[in-house]
Scaffold this active site. Structure first.
Site, mmCIF file in Angstrom:
data_model
loop_
_atom_site.group_PDB
_atom_site.id
_atom_site.type_symbol
_atom_site.label_atom_id
_atom_site.label_comp_id
_atom_site.label_asym_id
_atom_site.label_seq_id
_atom_site.Cartn_x
_atom_site.Cartn_y
_atom_site.Cartn_z
ATOM 1 N N LYS A 208 0.814 -1.221 0.000
ATOM 2 C CA LYS A 208 0.000 0.000 0.000
ATOM 3 C C LYS A 208 0.842 1.262 0.000
ATOM 4 O O LYS A 208 2.008 1.271 0.368
ATOM 5 C CB LYS A 208 -1.009 -0.041 1.139
ATOM 6 N N ARG A 250 -3.483 -10.115 4.950
ATOM 7 C CA ARG A 250 -3.837 -10.302 3.538
ATOM 8 C C ARG A 250 -2.706 -9.722 2.697
ATOM 9 O O ARG A 250 -2.454 -8.526 2.739
ATOM 10 C CB ARG A 250 -5.151 -9.556 3.280
HETATM 11 N N1 PMM Z 1 -7.396 -3.923 0.626
HETATM 12 C C1 PMM Z 1 -7.648 -3.997 -0.697
HETATM 13 C C2 PMM Z 1 -8.609 -4.915 -1.174
HETATM 14 N N2 PMM Z 1 -9.274 -5.729 -0.331
HETATM 15 N N3 PMM Z 1 -9.689 -6.519 1.846
HETATM 16 C C3 PMM Z 1 -9.452 -6.451 3.155
HETATM 17 N N4 PMM Z 1 -10.132 -7.277 4.008
HETATM 18 N N5 PMM Z 1 -8.550 -5.579 3.695
HETATM 19 C C4 PMM Z 1 -7.837 -4.721 2.907
HETATM 20 O O1 PMM Z 1 -7.040 -3.935 3.445
HETATM 21 C C5 PMM Z 1 -8.062 -4.749 1.498
HETATM 22 C C6 PMM Z 1 -9.016 -5.677 0.999
HETATM 23 C C7 PMM Z 1 -6.916 -3.112 -1.671
HETATM 24 O O2 PMM Z 1 -5.701 -3.674 -2.059
HETATM 25 P P1 PMM Z 1 -5.442 -4.550 -3.428
HETATM 26 O O3 PMM Z 1 -5.991 -3.743 -4.575
HETATM 27 O O4 PMM Z 1 -3.967 -4.701 -3.458
HETATM 28 O O5 PMM Z 1 -6.112 -5.865 -3.307
#
Ligand code: PMM
Length: 270
Positions: A208, A250
């Site tokens: 991030k 995650r």
């Molecule tokens: N961040 C993203 C997408 N899904 N789900 C959860 N539970 N927590 C998060 O912090 C989260 C998520 C955005 O990141 P990405 O585009 O790299 O998947």
């Protein structure tokens, strides 16, 4: 032991692995590789939630994620679906997903809670204050961790009222969602406000922007922060998350986090 959720983004525009796994076979192969590297859950998403991302319609989202979920489940993987849409959540559980990961905590789609209640799946509730387009306008806090904990408690209450038992709920403070720069560090520093709510806690720091900002500040003049360096920064946050009592992290790079967790555990004598 902290569990690892491996990210399987089936989108053409995710900031972190955009487009590379759009094809079903490649997404499935990527998911299985993450599982082999140590992911306990594969989190499959078909709509990017990155700042400024455009929404996709539910039919497109489902066309992306359902075949991938079906194949990963058939291969024996535990799958979660990363979605804001009730119809996608229901269809994904029908296809074998065990967890609905809703970064909006039920705020984006009024039908989500009923769909999750009906499905019997576990429900990961994220802290959210509006869609990607305007989330930073909402990023005002006096005591961020306490406010996030309070808002998550409200979401748990709403989920319970819709028939989702609190034992099925997983809480996520939503790193990067309606939180800018150092606010994310303030949130992580106050994570005990969230773990103190007594539910399983999930966090997502992987690759991030606040990590990139921190590395840039630490290395003035270096604009370019490679993916490998973002993954190393992510692995450090995973080790610290273990210390903070988080139930799952995650991440994109499962192997790096697996190693970081093993080292942190050894330090703790576990
Ligand atoms: N961040 C993203 C997408 N899904 N789900 C959860 N539970 N927590 C998060 O912090 C989260 C998520 C955005 O990141 P990405 O585009 O790299 O998947």
């Amino acid at each position: 032991m902290t569990d690892i959720w491996g990210i399987v983004n089936v989108t053409p525009d995710s900031f972190s692995d955009g487009g590379r796994y759009l094809d079903v076979d490649r997404a499935v192969a990527h998911g299985l590789a993450l599982r082999a590297a140590g992911a306990g859950v594969l989190d499959v998403g078909g709509e990017s939630t990155r700042p400024g991302a455009q929404r996709v319609d539910a039919a497109t989202e489902q066309a992306r994620v359902l075949p991938v979920i079906e194949q990963l489940v058939a291969a024996g993987a535990a799958v979660s679906v990363d979605t804001l849409n009730a119809t996608t959540a229901a269809a994904a559980v029908e296809a074998g997903a065990r967890i609905v990961n809703d970064v909006s905590g039920g705020l984006a789609d009024p039908d989500m809670r009923a769909a999750v209640a009906e499905s019997g799946a576990d429900y990961a509730i994220g802290h959210w204050r509006g869609s990607s387009a305007d989330m930073y306008a909402q990023a005002e806090y006096r005591r961020i961790a306490r406010e996030v904990a309070g808002e998550l408690q409200e979401r748990v209450g709403e989920a319970a009222a819709a028939g989702i038992a609190p034992s099925r709920v997983i809480l996520d403070p939503g790193i990067g969602f309606a939180k800018a720069g150092a606010q994310n560090w303030d949130m992580l520093r106050g994570l005990d406000e969230i773990t103190g709510l007594g539910r399983r806690v999930l966090i997502g720091t992987s690759r991030k922007r606040f990590l990139v900002d921190t590395l840039r500040q630490a290395n003035p003049g270096e604009e370019d922060v490679s993916e490998a360096r973002r993954d190393l920064a992510t692995a450090v946050t995973s080790a610290l998350a273990l210390r903070a009592g988080v139930w799952a992290v995650r991440v994109h790079d499962v192997a790096a986090t697996r190693d970081a967790l093993a080292i942190a555990q050894a330090w703790d004598g576990r």
